[in-house]
Write a protein that holds these residues in place. Sequence first.
Motif, PDB file in Angstrom:
ATOM      1  N   CYS A  81      40.028  30.535  42.531  1.00 23.85           N
ATOM      2  CA  CYS A  81      39.864  32.087  42.030  1.00 23.85           C
ATOM      3  C   CYS A  81      41.127  32.219  40.928  1.00 23.85           C
ATOM      4  CB  CYS A  81      40.096  33.284  42.850  1.00 23.85           C
ATOM      5  SG  CYS A  81      40.368  34.680  42.333  1.00 23.85           S
ATOM      6  N   VAL A  82      41.131  32.518  39.800  1.00 27.72           N
ATOM      7  CA  VAL A  82      42.117  32.630  39.046  1.00 27.72           C
ATOM      8  C   VAL A  82      42.033  34.168  38.530  1.00 27.72           C
ATOM      9  CG1 VAL A  82      43.528  31.974  36.475  1.00 27.72           C
ATOM     10  CG2 VAL A  82      42.266  30.470  38.253  1.00 27.72           C
ATOM     11  N   GLY A  83      42.787  34.932  39.257  1.00 21.44           N
ATOM     12  CA  GLY A  83      42.685  36.513  39.040  1.00 21.44           C
ATOM     13  C   GLY A  83      43.146  37.074  37.703  1.00 21.44           C
ATOM     14  N   GLY A  84      42.904  38.045  37.659  1.00 23.12           N
ATOM     15  CA  GLY A  84      43.428  38.866  36.430  1.00 23.12           C
ATOM     16  C   GLY A  84      43.758  40.424  36.596  1.00 23.12           C
ATOM     17  N   VAL A  85      42.840  41.218  36.605  1.00 26.84           N
ATOM     18  CA  VAL A  85      43.167  42.646  36.713  1.00 26.84           C
ATOM     19  C   VAL A  85      43.757  43.031  38.349  1.00 26.84           C
ATOM     20  CG1 VAL A  85      41.427  43.287  35.305  1.00 26.84           C
ATOM     21  CG2 VAL A  85      40.973  43.562  37.686  1.00 26.84           C
ATOM     22  N   GLY A  86      44.039  44.057  38.446  1.00 29.91           N
ATOM     23  CA  GLY A  86      44.850  44.420  39.869  1.00 29.91           C
ATOM     24  C   GLY A  86      43.914  44.394  41.009  1.00 29.91           C
ATOM     25  N   PHE A  87      42.700  44.141  41.044  1.00 26.25           N
ATOM     26  CA  PHE A  87      42.127  44.179  42.326  1.00 26.25           C
ATOM     27  C   PHE A  87      41.856  42.498  42.632  1.00 26.25           C
ATOM     28  CE2 PHE A  87      39.582  47.658  40.721  1.00 26.25           C
ATOM     29  CZ  PHE A  87      39.680  48.615  41.884  1.00 26.25           C
ATOM     30  N   PHE A  88      42.918  41.513  42.022  1.00 18.68           N
ATOM     31  CA  PHE A  88      42.949  40.109  42.333  1.00 18.68           C
ATOM     32  C   PHE A  88      44.419  40.007  42.546  1.00 18.68           C
ATOM     33  CE2 PHE A  88      39.130  40.654  40.005  1.00 18.68           C
ATOM     34  CZ  PHE A  88      38.454  39.701  40.876  1.00 18.68           C
TER      35      PHE A  88
END
Length: 270
Positions: free
Chosen positions: A114-121
Motif C-alpha cells: 500500500c502506498v497511501g495518500g489521504v489521511g485515512f492511510f
Amino acid sequence: MNRIVGSHDLLLVTLDTLRHDVARELAAEGAIPNLARHLPGGRWEERHSPGSFTYASHQAFFAGFLPTPVTPGPHPRLFAARFEGSETTAPGTWVFDAPDLVTGLARAEYHTVCVGGVGFFNKRGALGSVLPGLFAESHWEPEFSVASPTSFEAQVARAEEAVAALPPGKRLFLFVNVSALHQPNWFHLPGATAGAGDSRATHAAALRYVDRHIGRLFAAASSRRPCFTIVCSDHGTAYGEDGHTGHRIGHEVVWTVPYAHFTLDACETR
C-alpha cells in the motif's frame, strides 16, 4: 479473474475524489494522454461508488465491491468473498475465503503493498491505520499527502522502490491511493491562489498533473510480468453544485465516478 490471479501482478489505483465529469472531459480533449491510451476506447466507464467518502469506499473496495456500472444489473464482480446467496458472484469472479481482498490475495501468495495518500492511510492514529494495516507492506509520508504539490511524484518513487525490492518470482498486489485530486488542489493550476481556493478548474489541473507522472507507475507495475490494472475514483466532490461543497453527501457529482480496468503488457514503458 480466475485466469488472472496467480499469473499476473495486480495494480489498483484510486484517484481519490476524482469527479467523473472532469475525467470524461479531459479524456475527450486529449488532455490526459497517458491515462487515455489505456482506457478501453479511450473513454472512462461511468460507474457509481459504493461510498461517498474515502474510508467507506475503500472498505467496500477491499471487500470486493468496486464501483458499480450505472446500467441496470446485476453486474458480475471481479473479486468476491465467498458468501452464500451472492447475486454478483459469477463463474469468472475470483472468490476468496477471507474477510477482505488484500488478505485473500496474501493467502494466494501475493505480496501486498500500500502506498497511501489521504489521511485515512497516514498511520498517525488508530483510524488512519485500519486500511494500511491490511497490507504486508505499507507506506505513507507527509510528502504523499494532500498538502504536497508534488505528492504523486513522491508516491510513484516509493512504489518504484517497493517493486524493485521484490524477488522476481513473487506475485505483487500494489495499491496506490492518489491524493493529488483531493482538496487543497489549487496549487496545481498556474495563477491560482490559496485565497481563491479550489475549483473545478484546479481539480482538472490536478488530474493533468497526475497524468504527467502515471506512466512511471504503470511501467514499474508491469516491469516483472503482465499486470492487471484497475484505475478508478472512490467518490467525487462538489464545487458549489446545488449549494454543496465537498463530499460525504448524497449528490450526483459525489456518487458518479470514472472507472477502467485493463492489462499492462510486461515491461511496458512510458
